[in-house]
Design a protein around this motif. Structure first.
Motif, PDB file in Angstrom:
ATOM      1  N   VAL A  63     -10.112  24.353 -32.021  1.00  0.00           N
ATOM      2  CA  VAL A  63      -9.106  23.287 -32.127  1.00  0.00           C
ATOM      3  C   VAL A  63      -8.816  22.700 -30.751  1.00  0.00           C
ATOM      4  N   LYS A  64      -8.636  23.573 -29.771  1.00  0.00           N
ATOM      5  CA  LYS A  64      -8.373  23.118 -28.406  1.00  0.00           C
ATOM      6  C   LYS A  64      -9.533  22.283 -27.873  1.00  0.00           C
ATOM      7  N   ALA A  65     -10.760  22.758 -28.076  1.00  0.00           N
ATOM      8  CA  ALA A  65     -11.940  22.027 -27.602  1.00  0.00           C
ATOM      9  C   ALA A  65     -12.045  20.661 -28.276  1.00  0.00           C
ATOM     10  N   THR A  66     -11.731  20.616 -29.564  1.00  0.00           N
ATOM     11  CA  THR A  66     -11.799  19.348 -30.298  1.00  0.00           C
ATOM     12  C   THR A  66     -10.778  18.353 -29.774  1.00  0.00           C
ATOM     13  N   LEU A  67      -9.541  18.804 -29.589  1.00  0.00           N
ATOM     14  CA  LEU A  67      -8.484  17.905 -29.098  1.00  0.00           C
ATOM     15  C   LEU A  67      -8.797  17.406 -27.688  1.00  0.00           C
ATOM     16  N   LEU A  68      -9.289  18.312 -26.830  1.00  0.00           N
ATOM     17  CA  LEU A  68      -9.661  17.892 -25.475  1.00  0.00           C
ATOM     18  C   LEU A  68     -10.806  16.889 -25.518  1.00  0.00           C
ATOM     19  N   PHE A  69     -11.771  17.141 -26.375  1.00  0.00           N
ATOM     20  CA  PHE A  69     -12.918  16.240 -26.493  1.00  0.00           C
ATOM     21  C   PHE A  69     -12.471  14.853 -26.937  1.00  0.00           C
ATOM     22  N   VAL A  70     -11.566  14.795 -27.905  1.00  0.00           N
ATOM     23  CA  VAL A  70     -11.041  13.506 -28.376  1.00  0.00           C
ATOM     24  C   VAL A  70     -10.299  12.794 -27.247  1.00  0.00           C
ATOM     25  N   CYS A  71      -9.479  13.536 -26.505  1.00  0.00           N
ATOM     26  CA  CYS A  71      -8.718  12.943 -25.395  1.00  0.00           C
ATOM     27  C   CYS A  71      -9.637  12.452 -24.273  1.00  0.00           C
ATOM     28  N   TYR A  72     -10.734  13.150 -24.065  1.00  0.00           N
ATOM     29  CA  TYR A  72     -11.677  12.735 -23.021  1.00  0.00           C
ATOM     30  C   TYR A  72     -12.437  11.466 -23.422  1.00  0.00           C
ATOM     31  N   THR A  73     -12.870  11.409 -24.669  1.00  0.00           N
ATOM     32  CA  THR A  73     -13.831  10.374 -25.059  1.00  0.00           C
ATOM     33  C   THR A  73     -13.197   9.076 -25.545  1.00  0.00           C
ATOM     34  N   VAL A  74     -12.177   9.162 -26.392  1.00  0.00           N
ATOM     35  CA  VAL A  74     -11.667   7.943 -27.040  1.00  0.00           C
ATOM     36  C   VAL A  74     -11.043   6.968 -26.045  1.00  0.00           C
ATOM     37  N   PRO A  75     -10.024   7.367 -25.260  1.00  0.00           N
ATOM     38  CA  PRO A  75      -9.433   6.382 -24.329  1.00  0.00           C
ATOM     39  C   PRO A  75     -10.451   5.852 -23.316  1.00  0.00           C
ATOM     40  N   THR A  76     -11.308   6.731 -22.808  1.00  0.00           N
ATOM     41  CA  THR A  76     -12.268   6.319 -21.784  1.00  0.00           C
ATOM     42  C   THR A  76     -13.291   5.336 -22.334  1.00  0.00           C
ATOM     43  N   SER A  77     -13.843   5.634 -23.508  1.00  0.00           N
ATOM     44  CA  SER A  77     -14.871   4.756 -24.074  1.00  0.00           C
ATOM     45  C   SER A  77     -14.296   3.397 -24.452  1.00  0.00           C
ATOM     46  N   VAL A  78     -13.071   3.378 -25.015  1.00  0.00           N
ATOM     47  CA  VAL A  78     -12.452   2.100 -25.381  1.00  0.00           C
ATOM     48  C   VAL A  78     -12.132   1.284 -24.130  1.00  0.00           C
ATOM     49  N   PHE A  79     -11.574   1.933 -23.101  1.00  0.00           N
ATOM     50  CA  PHE A  79     -11.234   1.219 -21.869  1.00  0.00           C
ATOM     51  C   PHE A  79     -12.490   0.695 -21.169  1.00  0.00           C
TER      52      PHE A  79
END
Length: 286
Positions: A63-79
């Motif tokens: 769960v922790k790895a998934t949440l961190l992965f989402v936080c790393y990828t989504v804002p960065t890729s959209v920006f």
């Protein structure tokens, strides 16, 4: 008239029932049972699979790895995609070539892209470490160090996803009425003021769409994890989808895997609901 409408949607209903509704209901059913090696229910245990998972350190790490992965990828890729789309939307000579470059990652499969990044991350022959060595930086174990393995996979994922996000945002930018920018230039306002008051508000429906899609896609990431790290090292990249895969098809624990799938389904459902509930408030459709 109603019967005619049902006939039109019947093929879609059949496909959804076979490939979506039945697997979803079957997964919920299996999550309440202990199963044998063939996935057949053996003993009804109710919510015990869920209780076990919520008290299991490995699952909580997933769960922790998934949440961190989402936080790393989504804002960065959209920006990043937004910045590239803003640049590619400028009327400059040869800009079409850059648009092709920026969107080219869409043409590569996850498997091919992951293999490329696997070679780039190689600690001895990888091009990344070769470049860093020019600046006196020693070899980095990109995919073998638990502290940076997830970030390394996230970087490759951002590279893979940016092309699609860029293309959608560029389409949204090109649909904005150019007369608004002409009026802004006549009024003498700066580029940054136009960006804040014209571009971003009118682009907000597209931004909302790509953010929602990126969120859902990040929760379901599997291919690059399987090729690059296989959930390691020390479960640092063992996201929930890969944990489901290992439990179901390696450990043959279909009950636990189904329970994880149900938890993931409701997690994505809640995140999507919150996105529509609070994120859509800032969307301007006119």
């Amino acid at each position: 008239m109603i019967l005619e409408g049902i006939v039109y949607v019947l093929p879609s209903l059949i496909l959804f029932s076979i490939f979506l509704f039945y697997p979803m209901l079957r997964t919920m059913y299996l999550s309440l049972y202990l199963t044998d090696y063939q996935g057949n229910p053996v003993q009804f245990v109710g919510l015990e699979n869920f209780v076990y998972l919520l008290n299991n350190a490995n699952f909580l790490q997933s769960v922790k790895a998934t949440l961190l992965f989402v936080c790393y990828t989504v804002p960065t890729s959209v920006f990043l995609a937004l910045c590239l789309a803003l640049m590619a939307n400028e009327k400059l000579k040869g800009i079409g070539l850059f648009r092709t470059f920026f969107s080219s990652t869409m043409g590569m499969s996850v498997a091919a892209s992951s293999v490329i990044w696997m070679f780039m991350y190689n600690p001895s022959i990888g091009v990344i470490n070769k470049l860093l060595s020019l600046f006196g930086v020693s070899d980095i174990q990109w995919l073998l160090d638990p502290k940076i393995a997830l970030i390394s996979v996230a970087i490759s994922t951002i590279w893979m996803n940016t092309g699609f996000t860029f293309l959608i945002l560029l389409g949204g930018l090109q649909n904005i009425d150019t007369s608004l920018y002409e009026s802004a230039r006549v009024a003498g306002v700066s580029y940054w003021y136009q960006l804040r008051k014209v571009t971003l508000p009118l682009l907000s429906p597209t931004l909302f769409f790509v953010t929602t899609v990126s969120l859902i896609h990040s929760f379901q990431t599997f291919g690059q994890i399987d090729i690059l790290t296989k959930g390691g090292p020390m479960d640092a990249t063992n996201v929930i989808v890969y944990s489901i895969y290992k439990d179901a098809f390696i450990n043959y624990n279909f009950g636990s895997a189904s329970a994880q799938a149900v938890i993931l389904f409701f997690a994505v459902l809640i995140v999507t609901f919150l996105q529509f509930k609070f994120g859509e408030r800032k969307v301007h459709y006119q």
